[in-house]
Design a protein around this motif. Sequence first.
Motif, mmCIF file in Angstrom:
data_model
loop_
_atom_site.group_PDB
_atom_site.id
_atom_site.type_symbol
_atom_site.label_atom_id
_atom_site.label_comp_id
_atom_site.label_asym_id
_atom_site.label_seq_id
_atom_site.Cartn_x
_atom_site.Cartn_y
_atom_site.Cartn_z
ATOM 1 N N SER A 63 0.860 -1.180 0.000
ATOM 2 C CA SER A 63 0.000 0.000 0.000
ATOM 3 C C SER A 63 0.897 1.231 0.000
ATOM 4 O O SER A 63 2.091 1.150 0.268
ATOM 5 C CB SER A 63 -0.917 0.006 1.229
ATOM 6 O OG SER A 63 -0.152 0.110 2.408
ATOM 7 N N PHE A 70 -5.007 6.386 1.398
ATOM 8 C CA PHE A 70 -4.164 5.203 1.263
ATOM 9 C C PHE A 70 -4.702 4.334 0.139
ATOM 10 O O PHE A 70 -5.916 4.197 -0.040
ATOM 11 C CB PHE A 70 -4.114 4.416 2.578
ATOM 12 C CG PHE A 70 -3.287 5.095 3.617
ATOM 13 C CD1 PHE A 70 -1.940 4.816 3.734
ATOM 14 C CD2 PHE A 70 -3.856 6.040 4.454
ATOM 15 C CE1 PHE A 70 -1.162 5.465 4.681
ATOM 16 C CE2 PHE A 70 -3.093 6.688 5.410
ATOM 17 C CZ PHE A 70 -1.738 6.399 5.525
ATOM 18 N N TYR A 71 -3.793 3.738 -0.616
ATOM 19 C CA TYR A 71 -4.137 2.916 -1.774
ATOM 20 C C TYR A 71 -3.491 1.549 -1.642
ATOM 21 O O TYR A 71 -2.346 1.433 -1.201
ATOM 22 C CB TYR A 71 -3.654 3.590 -3.063
ATOM 23 C CG TYR A 71 -4.289 4.934 -3.286
ATOM 24 C CD1 TYR A 71 -5.466 5.042 -4.011
ATOM 25 C CD2 TYR A 71 -3.728 6.087 -2.748
ATOM 26 C CE1 TYR A 71 -6.072 6.275 -4.205
ATOM 27 C CE2 TYR A 71 -4.322 7.324 -2.937
ATOM 28 C CZ TYR A 71 -5.488 7.407 -3.650
ATOM 29 O OH TYR A 71 -6.079 8.634 -3.830
ATOM 30 N N LEU A 72 -4.241 0.513 -2.024
ATOM 31 C CA LEU A 72 -3.704 -0.842 -2.047
ATOM 32 C C LEU A 72 -3.009 -1.073 -3.377
ATOM 33 O O LEU A 72 -3.427 -0.549 -4.413
ATOM 34 C CB LEU A 72 -4.822 -1.864 -1.864
ATOM 35 C CG LEU A 72 -5.592 -1.786 -0.564
ATOM 36 C CD1 LEU A 72 -6.695 -2.835 -0.547
ATOM 37 C CD2 LEU A 72 -4.673 -1.950 0.626
#
Length: 96
Positions: A63, A70-72
């Motif tokens: 991430s 927040f990004y996976l």
Amino acid sequence: MNSELDLESLRLKDWLEPPEKSDRIWFQKRGRVFEKILNGMLAKEQMEPRTSMRPSGEEIDGSFAIDESFYLLEAKWHSSPIPASSLYAFKGKVDV
């Protein structure tokens, strides 16, 4: 991640084509190298990368953050472009 992998010595182009008779170990190492390269790039941009995690049996490759979001990250090697249906299936996994 494997500490023997030095980010400065990694070159993605060295891992694009598998050598003849590549075994499963070579492909696993290529995956770790790719993950380390991605994390290095994200860290350089101050995007707070985090390495892989396993919530409820599924592995997420990592991430990163942009501002307050927040990004996976899911990264895979494929020999040809993947269909949009695969992306929608992945989206379904994270839209919980």
